[in-house]
Write a protein that holds these residues in place. Structure first.
Motif, PDB file in Angstrom:
ATOM      1  N   ARG A   1     -34.785  -9.876 -12.188  1.00 50.67           N
ATOM      2  CA  ARG A   1     -33.962  -9.651 -11.776  1.00 50.67           C
ATOM      3  C   ARG A   1     -32.508 -10.654 -11.511  1.00 50.67           C
ATOM      4  NH1 ARG A   1     -36.202  -5.901  -7.599  1.00 50.67           N
ATOM      5  NH2 ARG A   1     -33.781  -5.695  -7.338  1.00 50.67           N
ATOM      6  N   GLY A   2     -32.254 -11.532 -12.543  1.00 50.65           N
ATOM      7  CA  GLY A   2     -31.022 -12.068 -12.599  1.00 50.65           C
ATOM      8  C   GLY A   2     -29.856 -11.191 -12.675  1.00 50.65           C
ATOM      9  N   SER A   3     -29.465 -10.458 -12.694  1.00 51.81           N
ATOM     10  CA  SER A   3     -28.113 -10.162 -12.524  1.00 51.81           C
ATOM     11  C   SER A   3     -27.748  -9.171 -11.135  1.00 51.81           C
ATOM     12  CB  SER A   3     -27.906  -8.209 -13.645  1.00 51.81           C
ATOM     13  OG  SER A   3     -29.375  -7.708 -13.157  1.00 51.81           O
ATOM     14  N   HIS A   4     -29.194  -8.758 -10.423  1.00 55.94           N
ATOM     15  CA  HIS A   4     -29.143  -8.298  -8.703  1.00 55.94           C
ATOM     16  C   HIS A   4     -28.418  -9.669  -8.328  1.00 55.94           C
ATOM     17  CE1 HIS A   4     -31.618  -4.889 -10.501  1.00 55.94           C
ATOM     18  NE2 HIS A   4     -30.793  -4.399  -9.655  1.00 55.94           N
ATOM     19  N   ILE A   5     -29.046 -10.295  -8.619  1.00 54.00           N
ATOM     20  CA  ILE A   5     -28.334 -11.947  -7.724  1.00 54.00           C
ATOM     21  C   ILE A   5     -27.534 -12.304  -8.180  1.00 54.00           C
ATOM     22  CG2 ILE A   5     -29.227 -14.378  -7.785  1.00 54.00           C
ATOM     23  CD1 ILE A   5     -31.892 -13.816  -8.432  1.00 54.00           C
ATOM     24  N   MET A   6     -26.796 -12.368  -9.078  1.00 48.68           N
ATOM     25  CA  MET A   6     -25.449 -12.505  -9.388  1.00 48.68           C
ATOM     26  C   MET A   6     -24.375 -11.779  -9.184  1.00 48.68           C
ATOM     27  SD  MET A   6     -25.836 -15.514 -11.064  1.00 48.68           S
ATOM     28  CE  MET A   6     -24.587 -16.051 -11.747  1.00 48.68           C
ATOM     29  N   GLU A   7     -24.871 -10.600  -9.268  1.00 50.50           N
ATOM     30  CA  GLU A   7     -23.715  -9.105  -8.880  1.00 50.50           C
ATOM     31  C   GLU A   7     -23.456  -9.757  -7.311  1.00 50.50           C
ATOM     32  OE1 GLU A   7     -23.197  -4.656  -7.973  1.00 50.50           O
ATOM     33  OE2 GLU A   7     -25.473  -4.950  -9.258  1.00 50.50           O
ATOM     34  N   LEU A   8     -24.781  -9.665  -6.376  1.00 49.14           N
ATOM     35  CA  LEU A   8     -24.737 -10.587  -4.861  1.00 49.14           C
ATOM     36  C   LEU A   8     -23.984 -11.862  -4.573  1.00 49.14           C
ATOM     37  CD1 LEU A   8     -24.451  -9.567  -1.980  1.00 49.14           C
ATOM     38  CD2 LEU A   8     -27.512 -10.440  -1.950  1.00 49.14           C
ATOM     39  N   MET A   9     -23.764 -12.709  -5.576  1.00 53.77           N
ATOM     40  CA  MET A   9     -23.496 -13.919  -5.366  1.00 53.77           C
ATOM     41  C   MET A   9     -22.025 -14.090  -6.098  1.00 53.77           C
ATOM     42  SD  MET A   9     -24.852 -16.871  -5.035  1.00 53.77           S
ATOM     43  CE  MET A   9     -24.281 -18.056  -5.387  1.00 53.77           C
ATOM     44  N   SER A  10     -21.652 -12.440  -7.238  1.00 52.71           N
ATOM     45  CA  SER A  10     -19.957 -12.835  -7.015  1.00 52.71           C
ATOM     46  C   SER A  10     -19.204 -12.246  -5.703  1.00 52.71           C
ATOM     47  CB  SER A  10     -20.144 -11.633  -8.392  1.00 52.71           C
ATOM     48  OG  SER A  10     -18.691 -11.187  -8.554  1.00 52.71           O
TER      49      SER A  10
END
Length: 131
Positions: A48-57
Protein backbone atom coordinates in the motif's frame (compact mmCIF):
# COMPACT_ATOMS: atom_id res chain seq x y z
CA UNK A 1 8.99 -20.51 8.02
CA UNK A 2 8.94 -18.75 11.39
CA UNK A 3 9.82 -15.13 10.61
CA UNK A 4 8.27 -11.71 10.23
CA UNK A 5 7.64 -10.38 6.74
CA UNK A 6 9.02 -7.03 5.72
CA UNK A 7 7.42 -6.86 2.30
CA UNK A 8 4.63 -8.33 0.24
CA UNK A 9 7.29 -10.28 -1.70
CA UNK A 10 8.58 -11.91 1.53
CA UNK A 11 5.04 -12.90 2.43
CA UNK A 12 4.39 -14.27 -1.07
CA UNK A 13 7.62 -16.31 -1.04
CA UNK A 14 6.83 -17.73 2.39
CA UNK A 15 3.28 -18.66 1.40
CA UNK A 16 4.56 -20.35 -1.77
CA UNK A 17 7.04 -22.43 0.26
CA UNK A 18 4.30 -23.47 2.69
CA UNK A 19 1.97 -24.49 -0.15
CA UNK A 20 4.77 -26.45 -1.86
CA UNK A 21 5.53 -28.29 1.39
CA UNK A 22 1.83 -28.92 1.96
CA UNK A 23 1.51 -30.51 -1.48
CA UNK A 24 4.52 -32.71 -0.70
CA UNK A 25 3.07 -33.78 2.65
CA UNK A 26 -0.34 -34.47 1.15
CA UNK A 27 1.18 -36.74 -1.49
CA UNK A 28 2.54 -38.96 1.30
CA UNK A 29 -0.39 -38.77 3.69
CA UNK A 30 1.23 -41.06 6.29
CA UNK A 31 3.74 -38.39 7.26
CA UNK A 32 2.74 -35.32 9.23
CA UNK A 33 5.26 -32.50 9.53
CA UNK A 34 4.53 -29.10 11.10
CA UNK A 35 4.68 -26.44 8.41
CA UNK A 36 5.55 -23.54 10.68
CA UNK A 37 3.79 -20.39 11.72
CA UNK A 38 2.86 -17.42 9.58
CA UNK A 39 3.42 -14.12 11.38
CA UNK A 40 2.31 -10.74 10.08
CA UNK A 41 3.56 -7.54 11.66
CA UNK A 42 0.69 -5.73 13.37
CA UNK A 43 -0.46 -2.55 11.62
CA UNK A 44 1.97 -3.21 8.76
CA UNK A 45 0.55 -2.41 5.33
CA UNK A 46 1.69 -4.71 2.56
CA UNK A 47 1.62 -3.32 -0.97
CA UNK A 48 0.00 0.00 0.00
CA UNK A 49 3.05 2.26 -0.27
CA UNK A 50 1.71 4.02 -3.37
CA UNK A 51 -1.57 4.86 -1.60
CA UNK A 52 0.30 6.21 1.42
CA UNK A 53 2.59 8.32 -0.76
CA UNK A 54 -0.37 9.65 -2.78
CA UNK A 55 -2.17 10.80 0.39
CA UNK A 56 1.10 12.22 1.78
CA UNK A 57 1.58 14.19 -1.45
CA UNK A 58 -1.91 15.70 -1.16
CA UNK A 59 -1.30 16.60 2.49
CA UNK A 60 2.12 18.14 1.88
CA UNK A 61 0.61 20.45 -0.74
CA UNK A 62 -1.78 21.95 1.79
CA UNK A 63 -1.16 25.60 2.63
CA UNK A 64 1.12 26.22 -0.33
CA UNK A 65 -0.34 29.17 -2.24
CA UNK A 66 -3.87 28.00 -2.49
CA UNK A 67 -7.16 27.26 -0.83
CA UNK A 68 -7.79 24.68 1.86
CA UNK A 69 -8.10 21.13 0.66
CA UNK A 70 -10.06 18.04 1.52
CA UNK A 71 -9.17 14.47 0.60
CA UNK A 72 -11.88 11.83 0.44
CA UNK A 73 -10.86 8.19 0.51
CA UNK A 74 -13.28 5.56 -0.71
CA UNK A 75 -13.26 1.82 -1.12
CA UNK A 76 -14.78 -1.42 0.01
CA UNK A 77 -15.01 -2.45 3.65
CA UNK A 78 -11.84 -4.08 5.00
CA UNK A 79 -9.45 -2.70 2.37
CA UNK A 80 -7.31 -0.86 4.92
CA UNK A 81 -8.44 2.71 4.34
CA UNK A 82 -8.45 3.52 8.07
CA UNK A 83 -4.96 2.06 8.51
CA UNK A 84 -3.65 4.18 5.61
CA UNK A 85 -5.19 7.30 7.17
CA UNK A 86 -3.68 6.46 10.59
CA UNK A 87 -0.28 5.85 9.00
CA UNK A 88 -0.27 9.18 7.14
CA UNK A 89 -1.62 10.99 10.19
CA UNK A 90 1.28 9.62 12.24
CA UNK A 91 3.80 10.64 9.56
CA UNK A 92 2.42 14.20 9.53
CA UNK A 93 2.71 14.75 13.30
CA UNK A 94 6.13 16.32 12.83
CA UNK A 95 4.99 18.76 10.11
CA UNK A 96 2.98 21.99 9.94
CA UNK A 97 -0.06 20.13 8.57
CA UNK A 98 -2.88 19.37 10.95
CA UNK A 99 -4.64 16.25 9.76
CA UNK A 100 -8.18 15.58 10.95
CA UNK A 101 -10.26 12.61 9.94
CA UNK A 102 -13.71 11.15 10.29
CA UNK A 103 -15.01 7.76 9.32
CA UNK A 104 -18.24 7.27 7.40
CA UNK A 105 -20.37 4.38 8.63
CA UNK A 106 -22.55 3.04 5.84
CA UNK A 107 -25.09 1.71 8.35
CA UNK A 108 -25.83 5.16 9.75
CA UNK A 109 -28.78 6.84 8.08
CA UNK A 110 -27.41 10.36 8.49
CA UNK A 111 -25.06 10.01 5.52
CA UNK A 112 -21.59 11.52 5.79
CA UNK A 113 -22.55 14.03 8.51
CA UNK A 114 -21.25 11.89 11.43
CA UNK A 115 -17.84 11.61 9.71
CA UNK A 116 -17.67 15.38 9.20
CA UNK A 117 -18.82 15.90 12.79
CA UNK A 118 -16.08 13.54 14.08
CA UNK A 119 -13.41 15.38 12.08
CA UNK A 120 -14.56 18.79 13.32
CA UNK A 121 -14.79 17.52 16.92
CA UNK A 122 -11.19 16.29 16.61
CA UNK A 123 -10.14 19.72 15.35
CA UNK A 124 -11.98 21.47 18.20
CA UNK A 125 -10.30 19.17 20.73
CA UNK A 126 -6.93 20.10 19.22
CA UNK A 127 -7.68 23.82 19.48
CA UNK A 128 -8.81 23.44 23.11
CA UNK A 129 -5.70 21.43 23.99
CA UNK A 130 -3.51 24.24 22.59
CA UNK A 131 -4.98 26.64 25.15
Amino acid sequence: YNHSHHSARDLDNNLYAIITDLESIMSSCYTQVPLGQLELTENKLYGRGSHIMELMSVCQGIGINGPSKIALISGYSGEGKSVIVKCVKEMLKETDVYFISGKFDQLQQAGPLPAINAALAEFCDHIISQG
